[in-house]
Motif scaffolding. Structure first.
Motif, short mmCIF file in Angstrom:
data_model
loop_
_atom_site.label_atom_id
_atom_site.label_comp_id
_atom_site.label_asym_id
_atom_site.label_seq_id
_atom_site.Cartn_x
_atom_site.Cartn_y
_atom_site.Cartn_z
N UNK A 27 0.83 -1.20 0.00
CA UNK A 27 0.00 0.00 0.00
C UNK A 27 0.86 1.25 0.00
N UNK A 28 1.96 1.24 0.76
CA UNK A 28 2.86 2.40 0.80
C UNK A 28 3.53 2.62 -0.55
N UNK A 29 3.89 1.53 -1.23
CA UNK A 29 4.52 1.64 -2.55
C UNK A 29 3.54 2.25 -3.56
N UNK A 30 2.25 1.96 -3.40
CA UNK A 30 1.25 2.50 -4.32
C UNK A 30 0.96 3.98 -4.04
N UNK A 31 0.95 4.36 -2.79
CA UNK A 31 0.62 5.74 -2.44
C UNK A 31 1.82 6.67 -2.63
N UNK A 32 2.97 6.25 -2.21
CA UNK A 32 4.16 7.11 -2.25
C UNK A 32 4.99 6.83 -3.51
N UNK A 33 5.87 5.87 -3.44
CA UNK A 33 6.66 5.45 -4.60
C UNK A 33 7.23 4.08 -4.29
N UNK A 34 7.77 3.44 -5.32
CA UNK A 34 8.37 2.12 -5.14
C UNK A 34 9.76 2.31 -4.55
N UNK A 35 9.85 2.17 -3.23
CA UNK A 35 11.12 2.41 -2.55
C UNK A 35 12.20 1.44 -2.99
N UNK A 36 11.81 0.31 -3.54
CA UNK A 36 12.78 -0.68 -4.01
C UNK A 36 13.65 -0.09 -5.13
N UNK A 37 13.11 0.89 -5.86
CA UNK A 37 13.84 1.51 -6.96
C UNK A 37 14.77 2.63 -6.49
N UNK A 38 14.73 2.94 -5.20
CA UNK A 38 15.58 4.00 -4.64
C UNK A 38 16.79 3.35 -3.96
N UNK A 39 18.02 3.73 -4.30
CA UNK A 39 19.21 3.16 -3.65
C UNK A 39 19.14 3.32 -2.14
N UNK A 40 19.66 2.36 -1.41
CA UNK A 40 19.53 2.37 0.05
C UNK A 40 20.08 3.65 0.67
N UNK A 41 21.23 4.14 0.19
CA UNK A 41 21.83 5.32 0.81
C UNK A 41 21.02 6.59 0.53
N UNK A 42 20.08 6.54 -0.42
CA UNK A 42 19.20 7.67 -0.71
C UNK A 42 17.80 7.48 -0.13
N UNK A 43 17.57 6.32 0.49
CA UNK A 43 16.24 5.96 0.95
C UNK A 43 15.99 6.52 2.36
N UNK A 44 16.11 7.83 2.47
CA UNK A 44 15.90 8.52 3.73
C UNK A 44 14.65 9.38 3.61
N UNK B 29 -7.08 0.99 -6.57
CA UNK B 29 -5.79 1.35 -7.16
C UNK B 29 -4.84 0.15 -7.17
N UNK B 30 -4.78 -0.57 -6.06
CA UNK B 30 -3.89 -1.73 -5.96
C UNK B 30 -4.36 -2.84 -6.89
N UNK B 31 -5.68 -3.02 -7.02
CA UNK B 31 -6.21 -4.06 -7.91
C UNK B 31 -5.90 -3.73 -9.37
N UNK B 32 -6.07 -2.47 -9.76
CA UNK B 32 -5.79 -2.07 -11.14
C UNK B 32 -4.32 -2.26 -11.49
N UNK B 33 -3.43 -1.84 -10.58
CA UNK B 33 -2.00 -1.98 -10.84
C UNK B 33 -1.60 -3.44 -10.92
N UNK B 34 -2.26 -4.28 -10.11
CA UNK B 34 -1.95 -5.72 -10.13
C UNK B 34 -2.36 -6.32 -11.48
N UNK B 35 -3.53 -5.92 -11.98
CA UNK B 35 -4.01 -6.43 -13.27
C UNK B 35 -3.10 -5.98 -14.43
N UNK B 36 -2.63 -4.74 -14.37
CA UNK B 36 -1.75 -4.22 -15.43
C UNK B 36 -0.41 -4.95 -15.45
N UNK B 37 0.09 -5.33 -14.27
CA UNK B 37 1.36 -6.04 -14.21
C UNK B 37 1.24 -7.46 -14.74
N UNK B 38 0.03 -8.03 -14.63
CA UNK B 38 -0.17 -9.40 -15.08
C UNK B 38 -0.77 -9.42 -16.49
#
Length: 285
Positions: free
Chosen positions: A141-158, A276-285
């Protein structure tokens, strides 16, 4: 924070808190010849039962002897909150938690039990951060509302850095400064608790140099270990959304914080988030 930086932080804090306290709030007639907002130094000294010279030296950041009892009197005179008192004592007495619980530079391990809580909070965007506000965990849910933190390098993930550097955050919050101020209040509380950790001084210096807005907001920031904030977001895909932010301290040596964004029950926010989460899940699949 080295010795001189600690005294400078103490000076800035006392000046800011003195400036925000209105004379009438302290039981003093406001008068007509005040050139600056708030109380005068001599008025704080009188309220605290100390000499004007001693308080002036304290506020100037001079290296003088202080005691807990005198700090109690100063805190009462300035009408500090519990968190602000802790911040004052940490700076003035140079107490620290950092030596007992040193923070490692690598990513913090999140216990399985906490991972389970993250997973179960499906409709509540949730972020786990450490004492430096580094983001070490989040749910879908946080990744959908804010951003995909996985795509942010750890040292910038502040969280503090992202608030001022990423346009996604600045566009998301209707009142971005209100949004950011809650995290700055938490960050200042950490800053006071870990006075021996030089990382804070380096980070603050970098942020002040790169972001003028940060410098201004930092000088005005409050101190709070767990502020409760009501936020209104304008999400690019879901539109208007309202959340209640609850910040919870996770007990343990890692000193983690769990920030939970609970959808306002009187708004369609939760329904929008699920769709929002359901739509994004369908688009990825």
């Amino acid at each position: 924070m080295n010795h001189q930086a600690r005294l400078q932080a103490l000076s800035e804090f006392l000046k800011a808190r003195r400036a925000r306290l209105l004379p009438q709030e302290a039981g003093i007639a406001p008068g007509t010849r005040r050139r600056t907002p708030g109380l005068r130094r001599e008025e704080v000294a009188q309220l605290a039962g100390v000499s004007t010279t001693w308080y002036t030296w304290l506020e100037q950041g001079r290296d003088i002897k202080v005691s807990p009892s005198v700090l109690d009197a100063v805190a009462a005179a300035l009408q500090l909150t519990v968190d602000e008192r802790k911040y004052l004592y940490a700076l003035a007495l140079e107490t620290s938690m950092s030596a007992s619980y040193p923070l490692k530079e690598e990513a913090t391990h999140i216990p399985n039990s906490l991972q389970r809580i993250l997973h179960e909070l499906r409709s509540c965007p949730t972020i786990i951060s450490d004492r430096r506000c580094h983001i070490v965990g989040w749910n879908k849910a946080a990744a959908h509302i804010f951003l995909d933190f996985e795509q942010v390098p750890f040292d910038q993930r502040n969280m503090i850095r992202l608030l001022f550097e990423r346009k996604e955050f600045q566009r998301l919050a209707v009142n971005w400064e209100h949004f950011a101020s809650g995290f700055l209040a938490i960050f200042r509380a950490y800053y006071g608790q870990h006075v021996e950790d030089d990382w804070y001084e380096r980070f603050l210096g970098e942020m002040k140099e790169l972001h003028p807005d940060f410098n201004r907001m930092w000088e005005q920031s409050q101190v709070s270990s767990a502020p409760e904030v009501v936020l209104e977001f304008r999400h690019a895909k879901a539109g208007k959304m309202q959340f209640h932010l609850t910040s919870l301290q996770v007990h343990g040596s890692s000193d983690l914080r769990c920030s939970v964004y609970t959808p306002d029950p009187d708004s369609p926010t939760e329904t929008k988030l699920i769709r929002l989460m359901e739509r994004d899940h369908l688009h990825k699949n």
